[in-house]
Design an enzyme around this catalytic site. Sequence first.
Site, PDB file in Angstrom:
ATOM      1  N   ASP A  37      -0.022  -7.612   1.499  1.00 38.47           N
ATOM      2  CA  ASP A  37       0.525  -6.200   1.473  1.00 38.47           C
ATOM      3  C   ASP A  37       2.033  -6.237   1.668  1.00 38.47           C
ATOM      4  O   ASP A  37       2.665  -5.894   2.901  1.00 38.47           O
ATOM      5  CB  ASP A  37      -0.057  -5.580   2.774  1.00 38.47           C
TER       6      ASP A  37
ATOM      7  N   GLN B  96       1.264   6.545  12.278  1.00 40.30           N
ATOM      8  CA  GLN B  96       1.630   7.039  11.007  1.00 40.30           C
ATOM      9  C   GLN B  96       2.959   7.069  10.628  1.00 40.30           C
ATOM     10  O   GLN B  96       3.848   7.709  11.395  1.00 40.30           O
ATOM     11  CB  GLN B  96       0.803   8.413  11.041  1.00 40.30           C
ATOM     12  N   GLY B  97       3.039   6.466   9.622  1.00 43.78           N
ATOM     13  CA  GLY B  97       4.824   6.785   8.865  1.00 43.78           C
ATOM     14  C   GLY B  97       5.592   5.557   9.228  1.00 43.78           C
ATOM     15  O   GLY B  97       6.499   5.565   8.626  1.00 43.78           O
ATOM     16  N   ASP B  98       5.014   4.450   9.610  1.00 48.06           N
ATOM     17  CA  ASP B  98       5.802   3.232  10.019  1.00 48.06           C
ATOM     18  C   ASP B  98       5.391   2.235   8.958  1.00 48.06           C
ATOM     19  O   ASP B  98       5.884   1.143   9.267  1.00 48.06           O
ATOM     20  CB  ASP B  98       5.401   2.595  11.352  1.00 48.06           C
ATOM     21  N   SER B  99       4.213   2.380   8.198  1.00 52.72           N
ATOM     22  CA  SER B  99       3.834   1.476   7.021  1.00 52.72           C
ATOM     23  C   SER B  99       5.035   0.856   6.367  1.00 52.72           C
ATOM     24  O   SER B  99       5.860   1.815   5.914  1.00 52.72           O
ATOM     25  CB  SER B  99       2.665   2.105   6.300  1.00 52.72           C
TER      26      SER B  99
ATOM     27  N   HIS C  22       0.683  -1.276   0.019  1.00 54.33           N
ATOM     28  CA  HIS C  22      -0.132   0.008  -0.028  1.00 54.33           C
ATOM     29  C   HIS C  22       0.710   1.201   0.027  1.00 54.33           C
ATOM     30  O   HIS C  22       0.200   2.388  -0.257  1.00 54.33           O
ATOM     31  CB  HIS C  22      -1.064  -0.115   1.069  1.00 54.33           C
TER      32      HIS C  22
END
Length: 264
Positions: A121, A208-211, A76
Amino acid sequence: MARWRTLTGLLATVLAAVTAGSLTLSAPSAAADVIPTPNVVGGTRAAQGEFPFMVRLSMGCGGALYSSRLVLTAAHCVGATGTNTSITATLGVVDLQSSSRITVRSNYVYRAPGYNGSGRDWALIRLATPVTGLSTLKIANTTAYDNGTFTVAGWGAAREGGSQQRYLLKATVPFVSDSTCNSYYGGEIIPAQEICAGYASGGVDTCQGDSGGPMFRRDASNAWVQVGIVSWGNGCARPNYPGVYTQVSYFASTIASAAASLGG
C-alpha cells in the site's frame, strides 16, 4: 470493518471546499458510523513549520514530500500507474485556508507494482513543478527504527466518522508487535509489509482522511525518518484495534528505484 482511512466522493468535495476557504468545518458532534478513511484522533494542533514535509491531497488523503517533485502516499489513495493531472497537493501550511499555502497539480502517479488491495500500500505522485523551500522526509531503509514511539499527523477526522480538519493535528503512538496486532485483527496483518501502532486502550489514532500520511520518528541523528504510511484499521482509536501502516523499510529500495525512474 472500515479498512481504508481515505475519503471519497462527497467528503473529498467538502475537503476541497475547506482548502479553498469556501467552507468552515464545525467541531464534531455525536458519534457516527465508520467511514473508510482516517484523521488524527486524540491529537493536538501542530505548529506552523513543525512538519514542513506534510502534504494534503485533494482526493482526501495525506502524504509526505519525498523529494521536491514527489509525494509518497498510499496506493489505495490513487488509481493505476500513469499520467494523472487531477490531483492537487497543498503544502507548506498547517491551516489549509492559509493565504501562504502552496498548491501544485500532479502530472503522474506511480502505484506499487502488484497492488491488489492487500499489502503493497504505497504510491508516488509526481508534481507538475518542483516545490522549493520545504524539507523532505527521508524514508527508513532499515528496520532499526521500526519500534518505539512514533508521531502521526494529518488533517483527517478527529473522531470516528467525524469531519475533516482545517488545521493539521499531531499525536504520538507506540509500536505494537506483529503478533499482538495480528491477534487483534484475526490474522489479517501482513507482518513483513505492515507495522502497527496504537494504545490497547484506544483513544489516539489516525482516522478518516489520514490515509497516505506518514508515521515517523527521530533517527540516530535526531532527524525525522518515515517508518510507516497510514493504511487501514478497524474504525478509529478503538480499544485493541491499533492503526495499521505500510512498513516503509520493507519497500524502501523499491520506492527509491521508482522515485529515480520518475526523476525524483
